[in-house]
Motif scaffolding. Sequence first.
Motif, PDB file in Angstrom:
ATOM      1  N   PRO A  27      -6.570   0.346  -1.338  1.00  0.00           N
ATOM      2  CA  PRO A  27      -5.467   0.001  -2.241  1.00  0.00           C
ATOM      3  C   PRO A  27      -5.906  -0.962  -3.338  1.00  0.00           C
ATOM      4  O   PRO A  27      -6.937  -1.634  -3.232  1.00  0.00           O
ATOM      5  CB  PRO A  27      -4.470  -0.686  -1.301  1.00  0.00           C
ATOM      6  CG  PRO A  27      -5.326  -1.315  -0.257  1.00  0.00           C
ATOM      7  CD  PRO A  27      -6.489  -0.379  -0.051  1.00  0.00           C
ATOM      8  N   GLU A  79       0.810  -1.221   0.000  1.00  0.00           N
ATOM      9  CA  GLU A  79       0.000   0.000   0.000  1.00  0.00           C
ATOM     10  C   GLU A  79       0.842   1.269   0.000  1.00  0.00           C
ATOM     11  O   GLU A  79       0.523   2.242  -0.679  1.00  0.00           O
ATOM     12  CB  GLU A  79      -0.944   0.045   1.218  1.00  0.00           C
ATOM     13  CG  GLU A  79      -1.888  -1.111   1.341  1.00  0.00           C
ATOM     14  CD  GLU A  79      -1.413  -2.122   2.372  1.00  0.00           C
ATOM     15  OE1 GLU A  79      -0.308  -2.682   2.166  1.00  0.00           O
ATOM     16  OE2 GLU A  79      -2.127  -2.358   3.361  1.00  0.00           O
ATOM     17  N   ASP A  80       1.943   1.254   0.784  1.00  0.00           N
ATOM     18  CA  ASP A  80       2.748   2.480   0.882  1.00  0.00           C
ATOM     19  C   ASP A  80       3.413   2.805  -0.457  1.00  0.00           C
ATOM     20  O   ASP A  80       3.553   3.971  -0.828  1.00  0.00           O
ATOM     21  CB  ASP A  80       3.788   2.371   2.005  1.00  0.00           C
ATOM     22  CG  ASP A  80       4.761   1.201   1.805  1.00  0.00           C
ATOM     23  OD1 ASP A  80       4.360   0.198   1.182  1.00  0.00           O
ATOM     24  OD2 ASP A  80       5.908   1.301   2.268  1.00  0.00           O
ATOM     25  N   VAL A  81       3.810   1.763  -1.203  1.00  0.00           N
ATOM     26  CA  VAL A  81       4.422   1.984  -2.525  1.00  0.00           C
ATOM     27  C   VAL A  81       3.361   2.517  -3.500  1.00  0.00           C
ATOM     28  O   VAL A  81       3.621   3.453  -4.266  1.00  0.00           O
ATOM     29  CB  VAL A  81       5.051   0.675  -3.058  1.00  0.00           C
ATOM     30  CG1 VAL A  81       5.596   0.879  -4.470  1.00  0.00           C
ATOM     31  CG2 VAL A  81       6.157   0.193  -2.128  1.00  0.00           C
ATOM     32  N   GLN A  82       2.173   1.921  -3.450  1.00  0.00           N
ATOM     33  CA  GLN A  82       1.083   2.409  -4.297  1.00  0.00           C
ATOM     34  C   GLN A  82       0.820   3.890  -4.051  1.00  0.00           C
ATOM     35  O   GLN A  82       0.699   4.696  -4.988  1.00  0.00           O
ATOM     36  CB  GLN A  82      -0.212   1.631  -3.999  1.00  0.00           C
ATOM     37  CG  GLN A  82      -0.199   0.170  -4.383  1.00  0.00           C
ATOM     38  CD  GLN A  82      -1.569  -0.484  -4.139  1.00  0.00           C
ATOM     39  OE1 GLN A  82      -2.611   0.143  -4.325  1.00  0.00           O
ATOM     40  NE2 GLN A  82      -1.565  -1.749  -3.729  1.00  0.00           N
ATOM     41  N   TYR A  83       0.765   4.249  -2.768  1.00  0.00           N
ATOM     42  CA  TYR A  83       0.423   5.621  -2.361  1.00  0.00           C
ATOM     43  C   TYR A  83       1.492   6.616  -2.826  1.00  0.00           C
ATOM     44  O   TYR A  83       1.183   7.659  -3.412  1.00  0.00           O
ATOM     45  CB  TYR A  83       0.263   5.661  -0.842  1.00  0.00           C
ATOM     46  CG  TYR A  83      -0.168   6.999  -0.289  1.00  0.00           C
ATOM     47  CD1 TYR A  83      -1.384   7.565  -0.660  1.00  0.00           C
ATOM     48  CD2 TYR A  83       0.635   7.697   0.625  1.00  0.00           C
ATOM     49  CE1 TYR A  83      -1.794   8.787  -0.143  1.00  0.00           C
ATOM     50  CE2 TYR A  83       0.237   8.915   1.145  1.00  0.00           C
ATOM     51  CZ  TYR A  83      -0.974   9.457   0.747  1.00  0.00           C
ATOM     52  OH  TYR A  83      -1.375  10.676   1.259  1.00  0.00           O
ATOM     53  N   LYS A  84       2.759   6.274  -2.588  1.00  0.00           N
ATOM     54  CA  LYS A  84       3.855   7.175  -2.991  1.00  0.00           C
ATOM     55  C   LYS A  84       3.882   7.360  -4.503  1.00  0.00           C
ATOM     56  O   LYS A  84       4.076   8.473  -5.002  1.00  0.00           O
ATOM     57  CB  LYS A  84       5.208   6.604  -2.530  1.00  0.00           C
ATOM     58  CG  LYS A  84       5.484   6.771  -1.050  1.00  0.00           C
ATOM     59  CD  LYS A  84       6.807   6.081  -0.711  1.00  0.00           C
ATOM     60  CE  LYS A  84       6.940   5.901   0.801  1.00  0.00           C
ATOM     61  NZ  LYS A  84       8.071   5.001   1.129  1.00  0.00           N
TER      62      LYS A  84
END
Length: 619
Positions: free
Chosen positions: A336, A315-320
């Motif tokens: 996500p 999720e954090d990679v998707q968001y960034k």
Amino acid sequence: MFPTYDVIVVGAGHAGNEAAAAAANLGSKTLLITMNMQVIGQMSCNPAMGGVAKGQIVREIDAMGGLSGIVTDESMIQFRMLNRSKGPAMWSPRSQNDRMLFAQKWRLALEKIQNLDFWQDMVVGLIIKDKRVVGVKTSMGHEINARAVVITSGTFLNGIIHIGEKQFGGGRAGERAATGITEQLVELGFEAGRMKTGTPPRVDGRTLDYSKMTEQPGDEPPGKFSFMDTTPLTKQKSCWITYTNPKVHEVLATGFDKSPMFTGRIKGLGPRYCPSIEDKINRFAERERHQIFVEPEGWETVEIYVNGFSTSLPEDVQYKALRLIPGFENAKMFRPGYAIEYDFFPPTQLKSTLETKLIENLFFAGQINGTTGYEEAACQGLIAGINAHLKVHDLPPFTLKRSEAYIGVLIDDLINKGTEEPYRMFTSRAEYRLLLRQDNADWRLTEKAYKLGLASEERYRRFMDKKEKIEQGIRLIKEAQVNPEEINGYLESIGSATIKEKIRVERLLKRPDLNIYQLIERIPHLETLRRYNQEVCEEIEIMIKYEDYIEREEKMAQKMMALEDYRIPSNFNYDLVKALSAEGREKLKRLRPETLGQASRISGVSPSDVSILMVYLGK
């Protein structure tokens, strides 16, 4: 507690809804079983219907008396006819839909069908007697009897959801997986496999900067899917286009070591023509950007579907990565993206009616057969529901040929060629694209459906009225003539060659730089056509303009029809035909085609094998 049903349909997605509606509307006492009544007809992925070849399928479903076209029209927020710059064989209707309204309209449409009952429960097994299905078992301990069962399990059979290194059971975000059916079917002798599909993150539309994107409005005036009197849109919502960039790709690449696709945790094959964003930047490393379609989820909601950004990265990679896309700098994520793996059954195990070869009266439709897409699922559901009804009432089966419908192409491809990756329909899969246009789906199919009892009296009357107008219009244009003084001034003004003598209007209409409206406006003999609507006028124009090409395709289809009508006995012993090639014999024994036409399309069966079979069967 439960009566014995004629037909039980397992699953209330696009395939299940069409199957249940078809069986019940034809007169079968039908039960639709779903794990959650609140998500009947849910659009699991993108909030859209139609598209290239898929739009033709929705029109075919509607022409047959199915409900997908009507539900789509009633929940539409935008309409576009794709490929208008190409020939009419390529024109493909597509809509954006209000996700919540779409599901609501489906449920209300189903609730109006008298022969249809509902039950909320999970089906965990089938009741089989003497290689025939006679009912289902549910997780609440019920055994419900039926004369036929249609399984439309979507992505729920042993579904596993993947987000980065996290994985958990589920058939869709927030919903549990279905268990028990696969294991029983494998025990009965069915071959099973795994497939994968994915979905992108959803974001808060209030946090996007649309000034950095390109607007994509709908057509004016907007079209629709149904041949019935559904109300056209009076307003539309725009979609938007933006692009990824090298910085987005760099951030996404930081998550590759945690990608379930790249680390091998996902075993199933995903759709080649709708790859994840990580797959795109990995396979097409030379590309600096990929297109992103920003699609609203409905009239009132602020939720946005990020089409083109399907992913199962953490999720954090998707968001960034998302926040580096132009217009997404301040985006807030609602949920996500994720990938989902699920069981399917190679469709070569099916007859052309979608009944399984191993178990009588058991039908499969939708993603259980290895397809992807709402439209592909819905048309299979329609055919399975029709044939389940026909089978239990001892009536002849109903099938569509490749020259009659994209539905026929899809089912023929599945049962003869199978699929090792999620099957998606394209116009290029059809040999007779000019015959299978979106505008003439009713011309091809409504009369067939009316004879079956599925198309209503009103639908048939509307079709016959349209057909009569088209035939009158074609006669009028073929008979009408025009003098040079009536038309030459206009022809000169648009740079078209002038005429030197009186000629038939038909010859002018066949010119690529002239359309029917230009001629109606300027030739008094055609005044009657001014009263006809756009749908009728367009069809008249297509049938005259492309007459020679259409006739050529019809002749090709008729040649193939001889093979399609040449039936092979179900118990035919291929070992008796010594002249068959070894590979041809093996494939024919395994797939058991119903006709020589089907046999001719099996990979590994040569034209000489087909000729040998024809001679042998002729004896």
